[in-house]
Design a protein around this motif. Structure first.
Motif, PDB file in Angstrom:
ATOM      1  N   LEU A  28      36.068  38.391  38.988  1.00 58.09           N
ATOM      2  CA  LEU A  28      37.191  39.291  39.210  1.00 58.09           C
ATOM      3  C   LEU A  28      37.651  39.221  40.676  1.00 58.09           C
ATOM      4  O   LEU A  28      38.852  39.161  40.968  1.00 58.09           O
ATOM      5  CB  LEU A  28      36.791  40.725  38.845  1.00 58.09           C
ATOM      6  CG  LEU A  28      37.916  41.768  38.871  1.00 58.09           C
ATOM      7  CD1 LEU A  28      38.951  41.463  37.804  1.00 58.09           C
ATOM      8  CD2 LEU A  28      37.341  43.163  38.674  1.00 58.09           C
ATOM      9  N   VAL A  32      41.203  37.822  42.544  1.00 61.57           N
ATOM     10  CA  VAL A  32      41.921  38.528  43.609  1.00 61.57           C
ATOM     11  C   VAL A  32      42.171  37.580  44.790  1.00 61.57           C
ATOM     12  O   VAL A  32      43.283  37.498  45.317  1.00 61.57           O
ATOM     13  CB  VAL A  32      41.134  39.768  44.072  1.00 61.57           C
ATOM     14  CG1 VAL A  32      41.753  40.354  45.336  1.00 61.57           C
ATOM     15  CG2 VAL A  32      41.096  40.815  42.972  1.00 61.57           C
ATOM     16  N   ASP A  72      41.345  40.916  33.072  1.00 59.29           N
ATOM     17  CA  ASP A  72      41.061  40.990  34.519  1.00 59.29           C
ATOM     18  C   ASP A  72      42.323  41.312  35.301  1.00 59.29           C
ATOM     19  O   ASP A  72      42.325  42.148  36.217  1.00 59.29           O
ATOM     20  CB  ASP A  72      40.495  39.656  35.012  1.00 59.29           C
ATOM     21  CG  ASP A  72      39.065  39.421  34.563  1.00 59.29           C
ATOM     22  OD1 ASP A  72      38.600  38.269  34.707  1.00 59.29           O
ATOM     23  OD2 ASP A  72      38.415  40.373  34.101  1.00 59.29           O
ATOM     24  N   ILE A  76      43.210  44.505  37.735  1.00 54.66           N
ATOM     25  CA  ILE A  76      43.624  44.377  39.140  1.00 54.66           C
ATOM     26  C   ILE A  76      44.925  45.126  39.377  1.00 54.66           C
ATOM     27  O   ILE A  76      45.073  45.862  40.360  1.00 54.66           O
ATOM     28  CB  ILE A  76      43.783  42.885  39.508  1.00 54.66           C
ATOM     29  CG1 ILE A  76      42.418  42.183  39.482  1.00 54.66           C
ATOM     30  CG2 ILE A  76      44.432  42.727  40.879  1.00 54.66           C
ATOM     31  CD1 ILE A  76      42.494  40.671  39.575  1.00 54.66           C
ATOM     32  N   SER A  79      44.346  49.004  39.267  1.00 46.19           N
ATOM     33  CA  SER A  79      43.380  49.624  40.188  1.00 46.19           C
ATOM     34  C   SER A  79      44.032  50.145  41.455  1.00 46.19           C
ATOM     35  O   SER A  79      43.619  51.170  42.012  1.00 46.19           O
ATOM     36  CB  SER A  79      42.292  48.617  40.559  1.00 46.19           C
ATOM     37  OG  SER A  79      42.812  47.604  41.411  1.00 46.19           O
ATOM     38  N   CYS A  95      51.351  38.180  43.940  1.00 48.52           N
ATOM     39  CA  CYS A  95      50.956  39.443  44.569  1.00 48.52           C
ATOM     40  C   CYS A  95      51.429  39.494  46.009  1.00 48.52           C
ATOM     41  O   CYS A  95      51.765  38.483  46.619  1.00 48.52           O
ATOM     42  CB  CYS A  95      49.441  39.636  44.488  1.00 48.52           C
ATOM     43  SG  CYS A  95      48.501  38.672  45.683  1.00 48.52           S
TER      44      CYS A  95
END
Length: 393
Positions: A28, A32, A72, A76, A79, A95
């Motif tokens: 995970l 990111v 996953d 992300i 969260s 992102c």
């Protein structure tokens, strides 16, 4: 279009060397890291692309199933952790930092590059850390677009959108549209009209600069806005209604040369005011050399000394390339008789002094013309400065 194996391996090599993926929790965090390093608004990766990069880096056994990776990514996105905002598009995912935008990162980078209190090593380490806060592609933009010559003292939130527009125009090969303003007595911006009466400028961006606590953009146009100038440097905080034009940027040898020589021309401007560059000799008194070095650096060579070396009143002659601008004249007047423009020496001295290599193909007549032009401009500047007080007795 899905990544090829070669492309997946190339992207995998850009990830941090110490990244591990031994279990689901680490996977995970790897996702990111992958999103942060390899995606932005212009570089989107699909679910299949992400799995291909994970497989290329950690082996096929570490590439999760499509549904697992999708879960996953949802975790992300939901969260809100790690200052990360995940965008989902039909083409895939990308992102960005929630709080630190590329423009803010650029401002921080300028501050680090121009700090007078950091060693070269400290500056390099901090710059590397700042690069780690944006994608690999944005890192290239940050490293290569802004030339810095002074430390940052303050920032101006109002210039951020203008900087973004100019940067996009540079990246996409478009012209930039804006209106240039002055402040009225109430401090409100008023658009300046050009020689044709229009306030709108549509010009090709050449380079961004940061100098004397301000951002500047240099532009080129074959149809000058004012004063027959094809190349103009404008302060970004005076630019209003800035946007990327639909018109393609000018191309050709002149524009290419302007971009290639941006750093050199910046060094030959004065307080970001450019003008004709004159090659002249300047006689400097020993006790005023610091004024010269503070402004132009330590690259000058001196000769034709008069007086006793080591004494404060000893003088030396040096060759300089100086812009014929009012800002240079303002600086020169403050130096008083300690720094004086001097007529070029005789031919024998020209060809035998420390400046001989730089003057190999420069005739004395050209040096004399530059000397006369720079001095005439300086005397006219002084006359204008004293004119309001001519009747004072």
């Amino acid at each position: 279009m899905a990544l090829s194996k070669t492309e997946a391996h190339e992207l995998a090599e850009l990830l941090p060397a110490d990244l591990r993926c031994d279990d689901a929790r680490q996977r995970l965090l790897c996702v990111v890291a992958l999103l942060r390093e390899l995606t932005d608004a212009d570089h989107v990766l699909s679910n299949a692309d992400l799995r291909a990069i994970l497989a290329a880096r950690f082996g096929e056994e570490c590439a999760p199933a499509e549904n697992t990776l999708a879960a996953d990514l949802r975790a992300i996105a939901a969260s809100g952790a790690l200052d990360l905002r995940l965008h989902v598009t039909p083409s895939g995912y990308w992102c960005e930092r929630s709080r630190l935008t590329p423009v803010k990162a650029r401002l921080m980078l300028n501050a680090v590059q121009s700090s007078r209190f950091l060693t070269v090593r400290q500056s390099a380490e901090l710059q590397e850390d700042l690069f780690g806060l944006v994608s690999r592609y944005q890192e290239d933009d940050l490293a290569g677009q802004v030339h810095v010559d002074q430390r940052v003292l303050k920032s101006y939130q109002e210039v951020f959108s203008a900087l973004e527009a100019v940067t996009r125009a540079l990246n996409t090969g478009k012209k930039v549209e804006f209106r240039y303003t002055y402040a009225d007595f109430a401090g409100h911006p008023q658009a300046l009209p050009g020689d044709n009466g229009s306030t709108l400028r549509v010009e090709t961006p050449i380079a961004l600069y940061f100098s004397e606590n301000n951002y500047y953009v240099e532009t080129y146009t074959s149809t000058p806005w004012r004063h027959d100038l094809e190349v103009v440097i404008s302060r970004v905080d005076r630019m209003a209604d800035v946007r990327v034009s639909e018109q393609d940027a000018d191309a050709g040898r002149q524009v290419s040369e302007l971009r290639r020589s941006a750093q050199r021309r910046m060094s030959r401007s004065f307080d970001m005011i450019s003008g004709p560059v004159r090659t002249v000799f300047v006689r400097v008194r020993s006790d005023r050399t610091n004024v010269l070095f503070d402004r132009f650096g330590f690259g000058m060579r001196f000769g034709q000394f008069e007086g006793t070396l080591g004494e404060p009143d000893c003088t030396g002659l040096t060759l300089m390339h100086l812009p014929q601008t009012f800002t240079f004249y303002r600086w020169l007047s403050a130096a008083g008789d300690g720094i004086v423009i001097e007529e070029p020496p005789e031919e024998l001295v020209l060809r035998s002094g420390p400046w001989a290599p730089a003057l190999k193909d420069v005739p004395r007549e050209a040096l004399m013309a530059d000397y006369q032009a720079l001095v005439a401009g300086y005397l006219a500047y002084l006359d204008r400065a004293r004119a309001p007080y001519a009747q004072v007795t």
